[in-house]
Design an enzyme around this catalytic site. Structure first.
Site, short mmCIF file in Angstrom:
data_model
loop_
_atom_site.label_atom_id
_atom_site.label_comp_id
_atom_site.label_asym_id
_atom_site.label_seq_id
_atom_site.Cartn_x
_atom_site.Cartn_y
_atom_site.Cartn_z
N ARG A 147 0.85 -1.18 0.00
CA ARG A 147 0.00 0.00 0.00
C ARG A 147 0.89 1.22 0.00
NH1 ARG A 147 -3.85 2.34 4.85
NH2 ARG A 147 -1.95 3.44 5.38
N TYR A 159 -3.12 11.50 5.33
CA TYR A 159 -3.41 10.22 5.96
C TYR A 159 -2.34 9.19 5.56
CZ TYR A 159 -4.78 5.55 6.55
OH TYR A 159 -4.70 4.23 6.89
N ASP A 210 -5.25 3.82 -0.03
CA ASP A 210 -6.37 4.06 0.89
C ASP A 210 -6.81 5.52 0.80
OD1 ASP A 210 -8.17 4.13 2.98
OD2 ASP A 210 -6.85 3.18 4.44
N HIS A 212 -9.19 6.69 2.58
CA HIS A 212 -9.57 6.99 3.96
C HIS A 212 -10.79 7.90 4.08
CE1 HIS A 212 -8.35 6.94 8.31
NE2 HIS A 212 -8.03 5.72 7.92
N GLU A 236 -9.14 1.89 -1.60
CA GLU A 236 -9.88 1.60 -0.37
C GLU A 236 -10.62 2.82 0.15
OE1 GLU A 236 -7.21 0.02 2.54
OE2 GLU A 236 -8.47 0.69 4.20
N GLU A 262 -13.57 -1.59 6.81
CA GLU A 262 -12.85 -1.68 8.08
C GLU A 262 -13.63 -1.08 9.25
OE1 GLU A 262 -9.23 0.41 6.98
OE2 GLU A 262 -9.86 2.12 8.19
N ARG A 283 -13.61 -5.55 3.74
CA ARG A 283 -12.49 -5.35 4.67
C ARG A 283 -12.80 -5.68 6.13
NH1 ARG A 283 -7.85 -3.82 4.75
NH2 ARG A 283 -8.00 -1.78 5.72
N GLU A 339 -4.30 -7.33 5.26
CA GLU A 339 -3.43 -6.20 5.61
C GLU A 339 -2.49 -6.62 6.74
OE1 GLU A 339 -5.56 -2.81 7.10
OE2 GLU A 339 -3.84 -1.48 6.91
N TRP A 402 -11.23 12.22 9.07
CA TRP A 402 -9.81 11.91 9.16
C TRP A 402 -9.53 10.62 8.40
CZ3 TRP A 402 -6.95 7.81 11.16
CH2 TRP A 402 -5.55 7.96 10.99
C1 GCO Z 1 -6.03 0.89 7.35
C2 GCO Z 1 -6.77 1.83 8.23
C3 GCO Z 1 -6.09 2.27 9.45
C4 GCO Z 1 -7.07 3.07 10.31
C5 GCO Z 1 -6.92 2.71 11.73
C6 GCO Z 1 -7.88 3.45 12.62
O1 GCO Z 1 -6.40 0.78 6.21
O2 GCO Z 1 -5.12 0.26 7.87
O3 GCO Z 1 -7.37 2.86 7.47
O4 GCO Z 1 -4.91 2.94 9.22
O5 GCO Z 1 -6.91 4.42 10.13
O6 GCO Z 1 -7.07 1.34 11.86
O7 GCO Z 1 -7.81 2.99 13.92
MG MG Z 2 -8.07 1.87 5.68
#
Ligand code: GCO
Ligand code: MG
Length: 402
Positions: A147, A159, A210, A212, A236, A262, A283, A339, A402
Site C-alpha cells: 500500500r 493520511y 487508501d 480513507h 480503499e 474496516e 475489509r 493487511e 480523518w
Molecule cells: C487501514 C486503516 C487504518 C485506520 C486505523 C484506525 O487501512 O489500515 O485505514 O490505518 O486508520 O485502523 O484505527
Molecule cells: Mg483503511
C-alpha cells in the site's frame, strides 16, 4: 463444561490493547481482542459490567448460542463497542474449542484452502521520492503487495504518513491532534505517485491505496478513472460508506477495484454493497465484526457475488486479531488479501504468537487454537495511556473525515 472466570487485560506496549481472557473449569483458556482505537475503555466497561457477569457459568462449547445471546439478548444491536465486545468473547471461545480439539483453528473451520496468506505492507513517505523508495524497501523484504501513501505537496499532513516507518502509529497524542486536508491538492498528486511507481517497479507488485473516506463519490470516481492505467489491486474507502448507494456512482465510472469495510460491524453494513456488486473486497475483520462466527457469514454472502475478503490489519488490531484472522484467511474460500502492519517488538513480546512472515506471505502456525497468547507479566509493565487518532479539518476550518 463451564466458563469459570474472565478478565480484561489492558496494556500499552507502544499503543493500547484490550484483551479478554476466558478461563474454563477444565483449565483451558482462550483469549480474544477487544481493542477499539481511541475508545478502548468503553469496551472494557462493556465487557466488565455487562458481559462477563452473564458469561460466568455458561458452557464455552456453545459458541453460536453465546453469540446470539449477546447480540439478540442485549436488545441494543450493532455498533463498534458492542460488536468488539462480542468479537472478543467469540474469538476466545473459538480459541478454547480449537485447543480442546487439539487443532489449529483453521482446521476446525474446515481446513486450509491455501498454503500461505498474501499480505500487503504499508509504504509511506513524506513526499513522492521517499514513498517510491519505501515501496522498494518492501519489495526487497519480499512483499508481493504494498500500500502506498504519501505526503501531498502543499499539505502539512496526509493520511497514512506519520512519524516512523515500519512501526508508524496513527494514534499518537493524548488528545486528538489537528490535521488540515484539501482533496483538490490530493487528487492532483495521487496519479503522479502511481505513474512513478509503475515506471520504477513495473506491473509485477500489487499496489494498493487508501482514500480513507475523504472523497465525495464523484471525486472518487474521477480518481479511480485516473488510476486505471496503473492497475491498482484496490482503492480503499473511496468515500464514506454509511450510504451504501454512494458506491454506485463510483462503480459506474471506473474499473479500479474497490475495497470497503474496516469500520463496518455487521453483515447489515455490507449487505447492499455486496448484493449490488458495488465493491470487490470486503475489509471486515475479526475484532470489528463480531468475531469468527459473524465474519464467516459476511464472507459467505460476499462469495455469492465473487467478492473477496481483505481483512483490516492495522496496528490497532492486536496480534490476537491478526492470529485469528490468519486462521480465517487460511480457510476462507474467497480470500483476497490480508493487511499486515507490523507490531513493535514490545507488542510482540506481550503477545507471543505462532504466526510468521516469509516471502510476502503470513503463516498462522500449527499451535492448537489461534496461536496467540498474552504474557500477563509483560503486559503489566505497560499501563494504559490515553491515545487518540488525529482529526481533520479543511483549510477553512470545516470539520472533515480523518
Ligand atoms: C487501514 C486503516 C487504518 C485506520 C486505523 C484506525 O487501512 O489500515 O485505514 O490505518 O486508520 O485502523 O484505527
Ligand atoms: Mg483503511
Amino acid at each position: 463444561m463451564k466458563i469459570q472466570s474472565a478478565k480484561v487485560i489492558v496494556t500499552c506496549p507502544g499503543r493500547n490493547f484490550v484483551t479478554l481472557k476466558l478461563i474454563t473449569d477444565q483449565g483451558v483458556y482462550g483469549i480474544g481482542d477487544a481493542t477499539l482505537n481511541g475508545r478502548e475503555l468503553a469496551v472494557v466497561a462493556y465487557l466488565e459490567e455487562h458481559v462477563i457477569p452473564c458469561l460466568i457459568g455458561m458452557d464455552p462449547r456453545r459458541i453460536e448460542d453465546i453469540w446470539q445471546y449477546f447480540y439478540r439478548g442485549a436488545y441494543w444491536r450493532r455498533g463498534p463497542v458492542t460488536m468488539s465486545a462480542i468479537a472478543a468473547v467469540d474469538t476466545a471461545l473459538w480459541d478454547i474449542k480449537a485447543k480442546m480439539a487439539g487443532m489449529p483453528l483453521y482446521d476446525l473451520l474446515g481446513g486450509k484452502s491455501r498454503e500461505g496468506v498474501m499480505v500487503y505492507g504499508h509504504a509511506n513517505g513524506v513526499d513522492l521520492a521517499e514513498t517510491v523508495d519505501e515501496v522498494g524497501r518492501y519489495i526487497d523484504m519480499g512483499y508481493k503487495a504494498i500500500r502506498a501513501q504519501s505526503g501531498v505537496p502543499g499539505l502539512k499532513d496526509a493520511y497514512g504518513v506519520g512519524r516512523g516507518k515500519m512501526y508508524y502509529e496513527p494514534a499518537d497524542a493524548a488528545l486528538p491532534s489537528l490535521t488540515i486536508w484539501d482533496t483538490h491538492k490530493y487528487l492532483s498528486f495521487v496519479p503522479k505517485l502511481f505513474e512513478r511507481l509503475r515506471e520504477v517497479y513495473g506491473f509485477e507488485p500489487h499496489l494498493l491505496h487508501d482514500g480513507h473516506h475523504r472523497m465525495t463519490p464523484l471525486e472518487a470516481a474521477g480518481l479511480g478513472k485516473a488510476l486505471e492505467p496503473y492497475r491498482l489491486f484496490w482503492l480503499e474507502d473511496a468515500t464514506p460508506a454509511e450510504n451504501q448507494e454512494a458506491f454506485r456512482l463510483i462503480r459506474q465510472h471506473t474499473t479500479t477495484p474497490l475495497a470497503v469495510g474496516e469500520v463496518f460491524n455487521t453483515i447489515w453494513d455490507c449487505k447492499d454493497l455486496i448484493q449490488n456488486q458495488l465493491i470487490d473486497y470486503i475489509r471486515c475483520t475479526v475484532v470489528r465484526a463480531g468475531g469468527i462466527t459473524h465474519l464467516r457469514r459476511i464472507a459467505d454472502l460476499a462469495a455469492l457475488y465473487q467478492i473477496k475478503t481483505g481483512s483490516h490489519g492495522a496496528t490497532d488490531l492486536s496480534p490476537v486479531t491478526m492470529g485469528a484472522a490468519l486462521h480465517f484467511d487460511s480457510w476462507v474460500p474467497n480470500f483476497g488479501i490480508q493487511e499486515y502492519m507490523r507490531h513493535t517488538p514490545e507488542t510482540d513480546a506481550v503477545f507471543p504468537h505462532a504466526y510468521s512472515f516469509a516471502q510476502g506471505l503470513l503463516y498462522p502456525g500449527e499451535t492448537p487454537g489461534h496461536g496467540v497468547d498474552l504474557d500477563e507479566a509483560e503486559a503489566a509493565k505497560y499501563p494504559y495511556k490515553p491515545a487518540y487518532l488525529p482529526v481533520a479539518r479543511l483549510e477553512d476550518g470545516t470539520m472533515w473525515n480523518w
